[in-house]
Design a protein around this motif. Structure first.
Motif, short mmCIF file in Angstrom:
data_model
loop_
_atom_site.label_atom_id
_atom_site.label_comp_id
_atom_site.label_asym_id
_atom_site.label_seq_id
_atom_site.Cartn_x
_atom_site.Cartn_y
_atom_site.Cartn_z
N LEU A 1 0.83 -1.22 0.23
CA LEU A 1 0.12 -0.03 0.05
C LEU A 1 0.89 1.42 0.18
O LEU A 1 1.45 1.90 0.99
CB LEU A 1 -1.12 0.08 1.40
CG LEU A 1 -1.84 -1.23 1.54
CD1 LEU A 1 -2.47 -0.94 2.71
CD2 LEU A 1 -2.87 -1.73 -0.12
N GLY A 2 1.11 1.82 -1.06
CA GLY A 2 2.06 2.84 -0.95
C GLY A 2 3.61 2.77 -1.03
O GLY A 2 4.40 1.36 -0.95
N HIS B 1 1.34 0.74 6.03
CA HIS B 1 -0.64 0.77 6.36
C HIS B 1 -0.51 2.37 6.72
O HIS B 1 -2.08 1.94 6.35
CB HIS B 1 -0.97 -0.56 6.22
CG HIS B 1 0.16 -1.12 4.78
ND1 HIS B 1 0.33 -2.26 5.61
CD2 HIS B 1 0.52 -1.42 4.15
CE1 HIS B 1 1.03 -3.67 5.23
NE2 HIS B 1 1.71 -2.35 3.87
N ASP C 1 -3.93 0.86 -4.86
CA ASP C 1 -3.14 -0.42 -4.66
C ASP C 1 -3.93 -1.16 -3.11
O ASP C 1 -2.57 -2.87 -3.33
CB ASP C 1 -2.24 0.27 -3.16
CG ASP C 1 -0.78 1.42 -4.26
OD1 ASP C 1 -0.82 1.05 -4.93
OD2 ASP C 1 -0.26 2.61 -3.45
N ARG D 1 -4.89 -3.94 -5.92
CA ARG D 1 -4.15 -4.52 -6.50
C ARG D 1 -3.77 -5.50 -5.36
O ARG D 1 -3.09 -7.01 -5.62
CB ARG D 1 -3.48 -4.65 -7.18
CG ARG D 1 -1.94 -4.26 -7.52
CD ARG D 1 -1.25 -3.36 -8.85
NE ARG D 1 -1.00 -1.80 -7.80
CZ ARG D 1 -1.20 -0.75 -8.27
NH1 ARG D 1 -2.35 -0.91 -9.56
NH2 ARG D 1 -1.23 0.03 -7.60
N SER D 2 -3.44 -5.05 -4.11
CA SER D 2 -2.90 -5.88 -3.20
C SER D 2 -4.37 -7.67 -2.90
O SER D 2 -4.11 -8.30 -2.28
CB SER D 2 -3.02 -5.38 -1.70
OG SER D 2 -1.27 -4.51 -1.46
#
Length: 121
Positions: free
Chosen positions: A35-36, A41, A79, A82-83
């Protein structure tokens, strides 16, 4: 059974070390969410589930204007999506001590969002 573990560590208890160790971790059982650019997170999760993400001290420190904040949130949403896809069939791990800053109703919103993708939170 797909699961999501949310680790909300207390400040000064080694959470950063845990996050750095798990950053990029991906095997047949576990997937550490990406996440980034940070393994922490806190900010992406807070930004996605708080009704006022601009109040987070890291957004204020970065002096993000409303357009930059909107772009940050869009990237965080992408993100997370996608994760979730990358963790298919595995246990996804999310870690951030700042997740504890979310209020109860915001945590419920996070839980409900994740329950749409995972059998167990």
């Amino acid at each position: 059974m797909s699961k999501c573990i949310i680790h909300v560590g207390m400040h000064k208890t080694g959470t950063s070390s845990i996050q750095q160790s798990l950053d990029g971790y991906n095997d047949n059982t576990f997937y550490y969410a990406g996440l980034g650019s940070s393994p922490n997170h806190s900010l992406p999760i807070y930004s996605l589930f708080s009704p006022s993400p601009e109040t987070h001290h890291l957004h204020r420190q970065s002096a993000r204007n409303s357009s930059e904040l909107k772009n940050y949130i869009q990237a965080a949403r992408a993100d997370l999506k996608r994760s979730i896809v990358a963790s298919e069939g595995k246990t996804m791990i999310v870690s951030g001590e700042g997740i504890a800053l979310l209020r109860e109703n915001e945590l419920i919103k996070l839980k409900n969002h994740l329950h749409a993708h995972f059998e167990q939170i």
